[in-house]
Design a protein around this motif. Structure first.
Motif, PDB file in Angstrom:
ATOM      1  N   THR A  51       5.714   0.055   7.090  1.00  0.00           N
ATOM      2  CA  THR A  51       5.227   1.400   7.381  1.00  0.00           C
ATOM      3  C   THR A  51       6.206   2.127   8.295  1.00  0.00           C
ATOM      4  OG1 THR A  51       3.998   0.682   9.338  1.00  0.00           O
ATOM      5  CG2 THR A  51       2.861   0.555   7.206  1.00  0.00           C
ATOM      6  N   SER A  96       0.849  -1.186   0.000  1.00  0.00           N
ATOM      7  CA  SER A  96       0.000   0.000   0.000  1.00  0.00           C
ATOM      8  C   SER A  96       0.883   1.233   0.000  1.00  0.00           C
ATOM      9  CB  SER A  96      -0.920   0.004   1.237  1.00  0.00           C
ATOM     10  OG  SER A  96      -0.169   0.246   2.415  1.00  0.00           O
ATOM     11  N   SER A  97       0.263   2.376  -0.143  1.00  0.00           N
ATOM     12  CA  SER A  97       1.024   3.628  -0.173  1.00  0.00           C
ATOM     13  C   SER A  97       1.629   3.954   1.182  1.00  0.00           C
ATOM     14  CB  SER A  97       0.104   4.770  -0.625  1.00  0.00           C
ATOM     15  OG  SER A  97      -1.009   4.902   0.261  1.00  0.00           O
ATOM     16  N   ARG A  98       1.198   3.262   2.239  1.00  0.00           N
ATOM     17  CA  ARG A  98       1.733   3.532   3.578  1.00  0.00           C
ATOM     18  C   ARG A  98       3.074   2.830   3.804  1.00  0.00           C
ATOM     19  NH1 ARG A  98      -0.490   1.420   7.490  1.00  0.00           N
ATOM     20  NH2 ARG A  98      -1.712  -0.194   6.455  1.00  0.00           N
ATOM     21  N   HIS A  99       3.384   1.840   2.998  1.00  0.00           N
ATOM     22  CA  HIS A  99       4.635   1.096   3.160  1.00  0.00           C
ATOM     23  C   HIS A  99       5.737   1.817   2.396  1.00  0.00           C
ATOM     24  CE1 HIS A  99       1.500  -1.812   4.153  1.00  0.00           C
ATOM     25  NE2 HIS A  99       2.421  -2.526   4.788  1.00  0.00           N
ATOM     26  N   LYS A 100       6.435   2.701   3.090  1.00  0.00           N
ATOM     27  CA  LYS A 100       7.414   3.574   2.443  1.00  0.00           C
ATOM     28  C   LYS A 100       8.841   3.395   2.953  1.00  0.00           C
ATOM     29  CE  LYS A 100       4.056   7.203   1.363  1.00  0.00           C
ATOM     30  NZ  LYS A 100       3.732   8.640   1.465  1.00  0.00           N
TER      31      LYS A 100
END
Length: 447
Positions: free
Chosen positions: A327, A109-113
């Motif tokens: 995350t 997801s976009s939260r896993h950066k």
């Protein structure tokens, strides 16, 4: 005519040196190459029969001169199966591919950066003076926390953080007497500072080929050698070839100073699943490094005598075992976790070669040491232990509290600690000088 004279003089000098050293010309003909493509393998590491790192192949894969007493030698190259060479010869040393396939990384997801990497490290380090030698073999499980997106408010770390560690030391003096242990007061290894390299662009000339290589010339010698084989890319870097090559080891910037000389500094990085025109930390599968320096850790007066030069060499192999995006919240939890480095297991990847007999012998010797007996037989220096425990009454506690609040206690503690440390240092210097004088007297009597 002048050119001919220069060639004749060079040939004459080479012949004289060869006769002095008992040099076998065959040793210079050995080349390390890929068994499939027959392409030369630069920066292949060479170990002698005792397990000591004694050199690396040059940019053409050619081995340096190796004395016959060093054979059989072991040639090792990350991503290939190591090979034992029984004797010097003119045959090419072919290595077979053994690159581990790590799973491709997908962002859920976009939260896993934040990119979290796990790795297994082997290192071989040696510190020598004119009279003493300390050899270290160490295995570690480490992790890295990288933030590819600069907008992420999490710093992370690109150098290896130790999760589990096993150290094996061998101490040798000028008379050949040695001892072993798993602890040393001498911190001289370079491996803690060689981390994951930042992203870099692949040379454009390799863009249109499935297989190929390209050499980037530095100021004095080849600086980077890029090799592409389908989706795999390797790059061999000579950090000393040019100042701009230091970008591959950003955490070493503070070590390039006048009082510390690097005689050799090479790093080789392997990447896989390359689809674009650049290599990134997400693609790395492992790296190796060879470092030779003159000087490391100037406060080691208990080991080397005052003003005595010492030399340090470190060879390391890093194998990536897992990688995933997490995350920022998960990354912060990992960052705060305190690892018990002696109780966590070390997991060795399948592609890691077995330990050489000499290293296995060192491991066995250290594991058989009676640590409890050594500890009980040791008489500690009371000045390094700290103050004794004294029973206090109520008035003493109130006075102590006031001293703490006003900073008086901290001032006195620092003053006493500095005084005790100076006394301890002077005593060690006197012991070193006395030992040096006794050794000189013995030598004079022998004469």
């Amino acid at each position: 005519m002048k050119e001919m004279c220069r060639h004749l003089i060079s040939a004459l000098i080479f012949g004289i040196v060869a006769s002095w050293c008992g040099m076998d010309a065959k040793a210079f003909n050995q080349v390390v190459a890929d068994s499939v493509t027959h392409a030369p393998l630069p920066s292949a590491s060479v170990f002698d029969r005792q397990g000591n790192a004694i050199g690396i192949s040059n940019s053409n894969g050619r081995l340096p001169f190796i004395a016959e007493s060093c054979y059989p030698i072991t040639v090792r190259y990350l991503g290939f199966i190591e090979k034992v060479v029984p004797a010097a010869g003119s045959d090419t040393i072919f290595l077979r591919d053994n690159m581990a396939q790590l799973p491709e990384v997908t962002v859920e997801s976009s939260r896993h950066k934040v990119l979290h990497l796990l790795a297994y490290i082997r290192e071989y380090s040696t510190m020598t003076t004119y009279t003493d030698t300390v050899f270290l073999f160490r295995e570690k499980m480490v992790d890295y926390m990288l933030t590819p997106d600069p907008k992420v408010r999490f710093r992370g770390w690109s150098t290896p953080r130790i999760m589990a560690c096993r150290s094996y030391y061998r101490f040798t003096n000028s008379e050949g007497l040695d001892s072993v242990g798993d602890v040393s007061n001498h911190h001289f290894s370079w491996s803690d500072w060689v981390g994951v390299a930042p992203s870099a662009e692949i040379p454009k000339i390799l863009g249109g080929f499935d297989c190929g290589s390209d050499t980037l010339q530095g100021k004095y010698s080849p600086a980077e050698i890029w090799t592409k084989n389908a989706s795999r890319v390797t790059v061999d870097v000579d950090i000393l070839a040019d100042k701009k090559e230091r970008r591959w080891v950003p955490d070493f910037r503070g070590f390039f100073r006048k009082d510390l000389e690097f005689d050799n500094f090479r790093i080789r990085l392997s990447y896989d699943n390359i689809a674009g025109d650049s290599v990134t930390p997400m693609d790395i599968t492992g790296y190796t490094f060879n470092i030779e320096s003159n000087g490391r850790g100037h406060e080691m007066f208990r080991f080397n005598r005052v003003n005595e030069p010492f030399f340090v060499s470190t060879y390391g192999e890093v194998y990536m075992t897992d990688k995933e995006y997490i995350t920022v919240k998960e990354a912060r939890k990992w960052e705060k976790y305190n690892f018990n480095t002696n109780k966590i297991d070390i997991y060795e990847p399948m592609e890691v070669p077995p330990l050489q007999p000499s290293i296995q012998l060192l491991v066995d010797r250290v594991n058989n040491v009676d640590r409890e007996g050594v500890r009980l037989a040791l008489t500690p220096d009371s000045r390094l232990i700290g103050r004794g425990v004294v029973r206090q009454n109520f008035g003493d506690r109130v006075l102590g509290l006031l001293k703490t609040i006003t900073g008086i206690r901290r001032y006195k503690m620092n003053r006493n600690m500095n005084r005790q440390w100076k006394e301890f240092r002077k005593e060690q210097v006197r012991k070193n000088n006395r030992a040096g004088a006794d050794g000189k007297d013995k030598d004079d009597n022998r004469k």
